[in-house]
Scaffold this active site. Sequence first.
Site, PDB file in Angstrom:
ATOM      1  NE  ARG A 236      -3.733  -2.546  -2.422  1.00 54.64           N
ATOM      2  CZ  ARG A 236      -3.579  -3.359  -1.392  1.00 54.64           C
ATOM      3  NH1 ARG A 236      -3.743  -4.666  -1.548  1.00 54.64           N
ATOM      4  NH2 ARG A 236      -3.256  -2.868  -0.202  1.00 54.64           N
ATOM      5  CD  GLU A 265     -11.131  -3.179  -3.403  1.00 55.19           C
ATOM      6  OE1 GLU A 265     -10.708  -2.827  -2.271  1.00 55.19           O
ATOM      7  OE2 GLU A 265     -10.640  -4.112  -4.035  1.00 55.19           O
ATOM      8  CG  HIS A 285      -9.596  -5.715  -0.567  1.00 56.50           C
ATOM      9  ND1 HIS A 285      -9.122  -4.546  -1.110  1.00 56.50           N
ATOM     10  CD2 HIS A 285      -8.490  -6.335  -0.057  1.00 56.50           C
ATOM     11  CE1 HIS A 285      -7.818  -4.444  -0.937  1.00 56.50           C
ATOM     12  NE2 HIS A 285      -7.414  -5.532  -0.292  1.00 56.50           N
TER      13      HIS A 285
END
Length: 324
Positions: A236, A265, A285
């Site tokens: 993260r 994001e 991601h």
Amino acid sequence: MKVTILDDWFDTLRGLPSFAKLAGHEVTEWNDHVEDVATLAERLKDAEALVLIRERTAIRAGLIARLPKLRLISQRSVYPHIDVDACTAAGIVVSSDQHDGTPSFAAAEMTWALLLASVRQIPAQVASLKAGTWQAGVGTTLRGKTLGIYGYGRIARVVAGYAKAFGMEVLVWAREESRERAASDGHRVAPDKESFLRTVDVLSLHMRLKPATRGILTRSDLALMKPSAILVNTARAGLIEPGALADALAAGRPGWAAVDVLDIEPVGPEREPLLGLPNALCTPHVGYVTREEFEIHFSDIYDQINAFAAGKPINVVNPEVLKP
């Protein structure tokens, strides 16, 4: 139940075997991403169960207040994007399997893919070849280098195994219980965080994001790293102090970063400084985005929906909502 699925960007879920578990439910899928609360409220106005794909959409109090029919949010893994207190106040069950016994091999593979792409300069070499200029530079061999693993959980253990297969030394820093587990697995444990950061050639982050770990890697920590070091983050972005990584890369310590996670994001280059840096490799991601991982992921999510529909909810994050 009326089930709504958000953010299935590539219309993947209906093609997975696990989707059959939703037979008997009325399912609505959305294949785009929206953040506007009014638009989300309109899309979810009839939903009784909401399926989330990780943290793609935030579910906050303002939206929850506009969803009187919602009874269940079903997802997998951590849930910093969900206002659990607001869900509880509204009588909404949040079910989220923490999959403590099953590592994400997809995320571990992505960690290694980013590392290999970095040390062998694969993006630059591909771009150079396409531009007609042949080789772009000289890469680095991993064998004999030290991989520093910060945090030692399920994914970290898999990554450590990859490192051994590539002839790397593994050095671990983590909370005490995790350091003991790493030592029992035969890995070296650093005496302290400072010497750990000064020693490693590659630093890979493997912690869950929670209040105790948010910003755990600071500006001063990054300044301890070698100019030749690489930081890899598939966990993260919030584990690193906000803005610190871009500043550290500009200062040359570490010399390179490869990240699959960003502070905002989805995001574009106008909002993320890392995307404009020549010594940063960023991916959107996708560490967990494989069909095999989705099958495991959503099989659990659909099991949670069926358990709720049967009156026996499982993996409940806010059990107080179930009290009479």
